[in-house]
Write an enzyme that holds these catalytic residues in place. Structure first.
Site, PDB file in Angstrom:
ATOM      1  CG  LEU A  68      -1.981  -1.057   1.365  1.00  0.00           C
ATOM      2  CD1 LEU A  68      -2.738  -0.883   2.674  1.00  0.00           C
ATOM      3  CD2 LEU A  68      -2.939  -1.033   0.184  1.00  0.00           C
ATOM      4  CG  ASP A  69       0.651   4.237  -3.071  1.00  0.00           C
ATOM      5  OD1 ASP A  69       1.535   3.431  -3.414  1.00  0.00           O
ATOM      6  OD2 ASP A  69      -0.138   4.779  -3.866  1.00  0.00           O
ATOM      7  NE  ARG A  70       4.545   9.351   3.021  1.00  0.00           N
ATOM      8  CZ  ARG A  70       4.060  10.382   3.722  1.00  0.00           C
ATOM      9  NH1 ARG A  70       3.986  10.321   5.044  1.00  0.00           N
ATOM     10  NH2 ARG A  70       3.646  11.473   3.127  1.00  0.00           N
ATOM     11  CD  GLU A  71      -0.080  11.275   0.895  1.00  0.00           C
ATOM     12  OE1 GLU A  71      -1.202  11.431   0.380  1.00  0.00           O
ATOM     13  OE2 GLU A  71       0.796  12.170   0.897  1.00  0.00           O
ATOM     14  CB  THR A  72      -3.168   3.927   0.655  1.00  0.00           C
ATOM     15  OG1 THR A  72      -3.113   4.733  -0.526  1.00  0.00           O
ATOM     16  CG2 THR A  72      -4.423   3.066   0.615  1.00  0.00           C
TER      17      THR A  72
END
Length: 252
Positions: A68-72
């Site tokens: 998962l992306d850092r912001e997700t």
């Protein structure tokens, strides 16, 4: 010699990862926003879920079969041994893992359900685009299909369930932007094309957060489903608290 500029520190996360499901072969963990899935080299220190979980469990063989992306925020798998890692590699390669996301967007679509079949690829630098990694619907792009379902509408926003049938870079964000529904807090595909460049120069300043509405993109991995040992597994992770607060703050 010119002065060396260093980007301001990123905002620290306010939550810690927590185990949602503990299985003999794997964990499903809620990865909070602003945590990396695994450690990477960066100019600033960012906590990562893998290192945290290895320390918490004492299991050094933990590994993420997806990222998962850092912001997700939301459902992140961690395998517990090499056999499970190999099995998940095959499941992902054969598209037998289904992931459902929730996104808060600007705009209230007239439709309740929609499938977007639109190829994605690099937009390319030039003109209004100054971000090299920005993806867009382009004629020669790779096939990309996303199913959307509106969960709710309020105050010029919508809460949308997103089910990507393919796994292209930034697929959900780029497809939503193509539909005229930019994600709240999205620095690359949001309403302000300058935000990402300002973020790279200044970090996550209060002024930038005010422009975005949130310090991170409003994307949450809400459900993950896959076959395992002859049964179908499905794990749901409730919407992250910061996204709940934003949605409820919009009123009825």
């Amino acid at each position: 010699m010119g002065a060396v500029t260093t980007r301001a520190p990123l905002l620290p996360p306010t939550e810690k990862p927590r185990i949602i499901v503990e299985h003999p072969d794997f964990y499903v963990v809620h990865k909070p926003a602003l945590w990396l899935t695994h450690p990477v080299r960066a100019r600033v220190d960012v906590p990562d879920l893998l290192t945290f979980m290895q320390a918490e469990t004492g299991e050094t063989d933990l590994a993420p079969p997806h990222r998962l992306d850092r912001e997700t925020s939301g459902a992140q798998l961690l395998t517990r041994d090499s056999d499970a890692a190999r099995t998940f590699f095959t499941l992902f390669k054969t598209h037998l893992v289904g992931k459902t996301y929730l996104a808060i967007v600007h705009g209230e679509p007239e439709w309740d359900r929609r499938t977007l079949d639109a190829p994605l690829g690099d937009l390319g630098l030039g003109g209004a685009n100054k971000i090299q990694i920005r993806q867009a619907v382009v004629p020669d792009g790779k096939p990309a299909v996303t199913d959307f379902r509106v969960v709710g509408r309020r105050a010029g926003h919508a809460l949308i369930e997103c089910y990507p049938r393919s796994g292209r870079l930034h697929q959900i964000r780029a497809h939503l932007a193509h539909l005229g529904l930019p994600m709240v807090g999205d620095k690359i595909y949001g309403r302000d094309p300058q935000v990402f460049l300002d973020f790279m120069e200044q970090g996550q300043t209060p002024e930038l957060t005010a422009r975005l509405g949130l310090p991170r993109q409003a994307l949450h991995a809400a459900r993950i489903a896959f076959p395992w040992a002859g049964a179908q597994m499905a794990v749901e992770v409730p919407l992250a608290p910061d996204l709940v607060a934003y949605w409820e703050g919009l009123g009825g």
